[in-house]
Design a protein around this motif. Structure first.
Motif, mmCIF file in Angstrom:
data_model
loop_
_atom_site.group_PDB
_atom_site.id
_atom_site.type_symbol
_atom_site.label_atom_id
_atom_site.label_comp_id
_atom_site.label_asym_id
_atom_site.label_seq_id
_atom_site.Cartn_x
_atom_site.Cartn_y
_atom_site.Cartn_z
ATOM 1 N N GLY A 1 34.426 47.111 33.475
ATOM 2 C CA GLY A 1 35.815 46.861 33.831
ATOM 3 C C GLY A 1 36.019 47.067 35.314
ATOM 4 O O GLY A 1 35.096 47.436 36.046
ATOM 5 N N GLY A 2 37.229 46.831 35.775
ATOM 6 C CA GLY A 2 37.508 46.944 37.195
ATOM 7 C C GLY A 2 38.775 47.722 37.473
ATOM 8 O O GLY A 2 39.280 48.454 36.617
ATOM 9 N N ALA A 3 39.307 47.541 38.678
ATOM 10 C CA ALA A 3 40.508 48.266 39.091
ATOM 11 C C ALA A 3 41.158 47.540 40.254
ATOM 12 O O ALA A 3 40.557 46.669 40.883
ATOM 13 C CB ALA A 3 40.150 49.694 39.500
ATOM 14 N N THR A 4 42.401 47.908 40.513
ATOM 15 C CA THR A 4 43.135 47.387 41.665
ATOM 16 C C THR A 4 43.323 48.517 42.662
ATOM 17 O O THR A 4 44.011 49.503 42.357
ATOM 18 C CB THR A 4 44.512 46.851 41.236
ATOM 19 N N PRO A 5 42.729 48.423 43.846
ATOM 20 C CA PRO A 5 42.965 49.444 44.861
ATOM 21 C C PRO A 5 44.456 49.532 45.187
ATOM 22 O O PRO A 5 45.175 48.528 45.108
ATOM 23 C CB PRO A 5 42.164 48.946 46.071
ATOM 24 N N ASN A 6 44.921 50.699 45.530
ATOM 25 C CA ASN A 6 46.332 50.926 45.836
ATOM 26 C C ASN A 6 46.838 49.893 46.855
ATOM 27 O O ASN A 6 46.375 49.849 47.994
ATOM 28 C CB ASN A 6 46.517 52.345 46.388
ATOM 29 N N ARG B 1 42.142 36.586 46.723
ATOM 30 C CA ARG B 1 42.318 37.751 47.589
ATOM 31 C C ARG B 1 40.986 38.438 47.863
ATOM 32 O O ARG B 1 40.007 38.274 47.132
ATOM 33 C CB ARG B 1 43.283 38.750 46.941
ATOM 34 N N LYS B 2 40.987 39.231 48.926
ATOM 35 C CA LYS B 2 39.826 40.047 49.270
ATOM 36 C C LYS B 2 40.280 41.472 49.559
ATOM 37 O O LYS B 2 41.442 41.712 49.902
ATOM 38 C CB LYS B 2 39.096 39.461 50.479
ATOM 39 N N ILE B 3 39.357 42.392 49.387
ATOM 40 C CA ILE B 3 39.622 43.793 49.694
ATOM 41 C C ILE B 3 38.653 44.244 50.773
ATOM 42 O O ILE B 3 37.685 43.549 51.101
ATOM 43 C CB ILE B 3 39.477 44.689 48.439
ATOM 44 N N SER B 4 38.927 45.402 51.323
ATOM 45 C CA SER B 4 38.014 45.971 52.323
ATOM 46 C C SER B 4 36.859 46.682 51.620
ATOM 47 O O SER B 4 36.895 46.928 50.408
ATOM 48 C CB SER B 4 38.766 46.953 53.214
ATOM 49 N N LYS B 5 35.859 47.067 52.393
ATOM 50 C CA LYS B 5 34.750 47.833 51.815
ATOM 51 C C LYS B 5 35.243 49.189 51.317
ATOM 52 O O LYS B 5 34.724 49.714 50.325
ATOM 53 C CB LYS B 5 33.643 48.003 52.850
ATOM 54 N N LEU B 6 36.251 49.719 51.975
ATOM 55 C CA LEU B 6 36.836 50.969 51.501
ATOM 56 C C LEU B 6 37.533 50.752 50.168
ATOM 57 O O LEU B 6 37.441 51.587 49.256
ATOM 58 C CB LEU B 6 37.832 51.510 52.534
ATOM 59 N N GLY B 7 38.213 49.628 50.029
ATOM 60 C CA GLY B 7 38.844 49.289 48.756
ATOM 61 C C GLY B 7 37.813 49.141 47.646
ATOM 62 O O GLY B 7 38.041 49.568 46.509
ATOM 63 N N LEU B 8 36.681 48.546 47.966
ATOM 64 C CA LEU B 8 35.607 48.383 46.979
ATOM 65 C C LEU B 8 35.129 49.733 46.455
ATOM 66 O O LEU B 8 34.784 49.866 45.270
ATOM 67 C CB LEU B 8 34.439 47.608 47.599
ATOM 68 N N SER B 9 35.142 50.743 47.322
ATOM 69 C CA SER B 9 34.666 52.074 46.911
ATOM 70 C C SER B 9 35.563 52.691 45.843
ATOM 71 O O SER B 9 35.172 53.675 45.189
ATOM 72 C CB SER B 9 34.598 53.000 48.124
ATOM 73 N N LYS B 10 36.760 52.126 45.643
ATOM 74 C CA LYS B 10 37.684 52.642 44.636
ATOM 75 C C LYS B 10 37.502 51.967 43.273
ATOM 76 O O LYS B 10 38.232 52.265 42.328
ATOM 77 C CB LYS B 10 39.130 52.450 45.104
ATOM 78 N N ILE B 11 36.545 51.050 43.175
ATOM 79 C CA ILE B 11 36.299 50.322 41.924
ATOM 80 C C ILE B 11 34.934 50.736 41.394
ATOM 81 O O ILE B 11 33.907 50.470 42.024
ATOM 82 C CB ILE B 11 36.355 48.797 42.149
ATOM 83 N N PRO C 1 29.449 36.914 44.936
ATOM 84 C CA PRO C 1 29.552 38.344 44.608
ATOM 85 C C PRO C 1 31.019 38.759 44.689
ATOM 86 O O PRO C 1 31.738 38.362 45.612
ATOM 87 C CB PRO C 1 28.715 39.022 45.709
ATOM 88 N N LEU C 2 31.472 39.564 43.743
ATOM 89 C CA LEU C 2 32.890 39.919 43.724
ATOM 90 C C LEU C 2 33.140 41.226 42.992
ATOM 91 O O LEU C 2 32.295 41.735 42.259
ATOM 92 C CB LEU C 2 33.711 38.791 43.090
ATOM 93 N N ALA C 3 34.340 41.756 43.224
ATOM 94 C CA ALA C 3 34.844 42.899 42.474
ATOM 95 C C ALA C 3 35.967 42.409 41.569
ATOM 96 O O ALA C 3 36.574 41.361 41.829
ATOM 97 C CB ALA C 3 35.349 43.970 43.426
ATOM 98 N N ILE C 4 36.238 43.157 40.516
ATOM 99 C CA ILE C 4 37.230 42.720 39.529
ATOM 100 C C ILE C 4 38.327 43.759 39.354
ATOM 101 O O ILE C 4 38.120 44.937 39.644
ATOM 102 C CB ILE C 4 36.568 42.435 38.162
ATOM 103 N N ASN C 5 39.475 43.286 38.849
ATOM 104 C CA ASN C 5 40.540 44.241 38.538
ATOM 105 C C ASN C 5 40.446 44.670 37.080
ATOM 106 O O ASN C 5 39.504 44.299 36.356
ATOM 107 C CB ASN C 5 41.921 43.660 38.901
ATOM 108 N N GLN C 6 41.448 45.396 36.610
ATOM 109 C CA GLN C 6 41.410 45.980 35.274
ATOM 110 C C GLN C 6 41.681 44.978 34.158
ATOM 111 O O GLN C 6 41.625 45.330 32.972
ATOM 112 C CB GLN C 6 42.430 47.116 35.187
#
Length: 440
Positions: A250-255, A288-298, A325-330
């Protein structure tokens, strides 16, 4: 822009009327019906109308659909969805159109080419004007007075036809590629069903039907079915759970209030909304894209190309293979490469078993299937030799699908670049025709 171009009110070219309003019980049978969705999603009215309505002779005469007719959505939940247009390029015998639309029927002396109008009304310039005219109460609405203030700028008819031909050639090529992709998907899904649902090769080895596979592939299958918790399955195959055959993440949405999680935009990040408009299970780009810091929250981190994404809520069941390559939300359950069953195999399995997946969902606000509920679902595990043989064909088909989708993206971008410049007269036709010749 040439001095031959003219600007005039739409009402100089068209007569306006509203469509057919009927109770729900009158739909589902009867005569062809142009729906709100048909208008909203298409530059041009689809060749075949998928909806039916019980309409009278008088209603069909008053609300007919003919070549050159322009349809505008007259009401919508948001201003950005108001006044979306679709133009009929043929007559539709016995058809009527939706009451939430306005029909603009061309006058005999109009001088506008329907194909040109279709592109003009979907251009960024016209859409911006439409938005400036729209009003909001509880819903956005478009009335005849507003339509009377809309204008169209157009060249002589021969030039309209040439402009339309450039843009239509791109759209026709896109449509052909999409039809090809639909066929490729159907072939792969049919092969999956034959091998892993109907067990046709096993029945062939048992002498119950003629073999249809090459001998070396046919030999990979047993010759009889045996009892199992999943009913009859090929001898030697196992009944496992999803958790046994693939990783599920699963994933998450950074604040969103922390700008450092989103800027600079370095890593592709997706929510199921990204999958809602896909025409095939090929996911090329995130909104959308997130920062590398945002990625660390997933916790699931950056998922590799080839990961299967399945939306797990609102709604359940969007499916796509990640091509970046990507990150996912919840809102996802992700299945990355590396399990006993490859993600592409799981794509076809999920499609065939979506009803089972949906039945495991629960929720009060909206239905959702959790990873905890998804992982115990039973699945039949074939020998790796059979899976490999299937993947050899499925991957070939899917690779063609991906290349076609990339070409569709390229052609769509070219059309969207040419459209506003052509219909405003900013781009010379020979330049546009030369650009078209390079890609078709």
């Amino acid at each position: 822009m040439s001095s031959e171009w003219k600007t005039s009110s739409l009402l100089e070219h068209y007569d306006v009327r509203s469509g057919l309003s009927k109770p729900a019980k009158d739909f589902g049978s009867g005569h062809p019906f142009l729906s709100f969705k048909d208008v909203f999603y298409n530059f041009f009215v689809p060749q075949e109308l998928g909806d039916l309505v019980n309409s009278t002779d008088k209603e069909r005469e008053a609300c007919s659909v003919m070549r050159g007719d322009v349809f505008l959505t007259r009401t919508s939940e948001t201003m950005h969805e108001l006044g979306m247009s679709s133009v009929a390029l043929q007559d539709y015998p016995n058809a009527t159109f939706n009451g939430f639309c306005k029909r603009l029927r061309p006058k005999a002396e109009s001088g506008l080419v329907p194909e040109f109008v279709g592109y003009y009304l979907r251009s960024p310039q016209f859409r911006q004007v439409m938005l400036s005219f729209s009003t909001m109460s509880t819903r956005a609405s478009l009335n005849n007075e507003m339509i009377g203030r809309l204008t169209i700028t157009y060249p002589p008819m021969d030039e309209q036809r040439r402009i339309s031909s450039v843009l239509k050639s791109l759209d026709d090529r896109i449509a052909l590629l999409r039809e090809t992709n639909t066929t490729l998907e159907a072939i792969a899904q049919a092969l999956f069903k034959s091998w892993f649902v109907d067990f046709d090769p096993v029945h062939a080895n048992a002498g119950n039907q003629a073999p249809s596979l090459p001998a070396e592939i046919q030999a990979l299958f047993p010759s009889r079915l045996v009892e199992s918790p999943q009913g009859l399955i090929p001898e030697g195959w196992e009944v496992c759970t999803i958790a046994d055959v693939t990783e599920t993440l699963g994933g998450a949405t950074p604040n969103t209030k922390n700008d450092e999680f989103w800027n600079p935009p370095e890593v592709s990040w997706t929510s199921p909304k990204d999958l809602s408009g896909l025409n095939s299970p090929v996911f090329l780009e995130t909104e959308r894209k997130i920062s590398k810091l945002g990625l660390s929250k997933i916790s699931s981190g950056l998922l590799p190309i080839g990961t299967l994404l399945m939306s797990s809520r609102a709604p359940i069941g969007y499916l796509a293979m990640a091509q970046v390559p990507l990150a996912i939300n919840q809102g996802y359950i992700a299945m990355p490469p590396g399990g006993k069953l490859p993600p592409l195999f799981m794509l076809y399995w999920c499609r065939h078993n979506m009803e089972i997946i949906e039945n495991r969902a629960n929720g009060s606000t909206f239905m959702e299937i959790s990873k905890k509920a998804f992982r115990p679902i039973e699945i039949i595990l074939p020998p790796s030799t059979v899976v490999d043989a299937f993947m050899a064909t499925a991957e070939t088909l899917f690779d063609r699908l991906v290349e076609n989708e990339k070409q569709i993206r390229s052609l769509s971008d070219l059309r969207d670049t040419l459209l506003p410049r052509l219909i405003s007269g900013q781009l010379r036709l020979p330049e546009a025709e030369a650009a078209l010749a390079e890609v078709l």
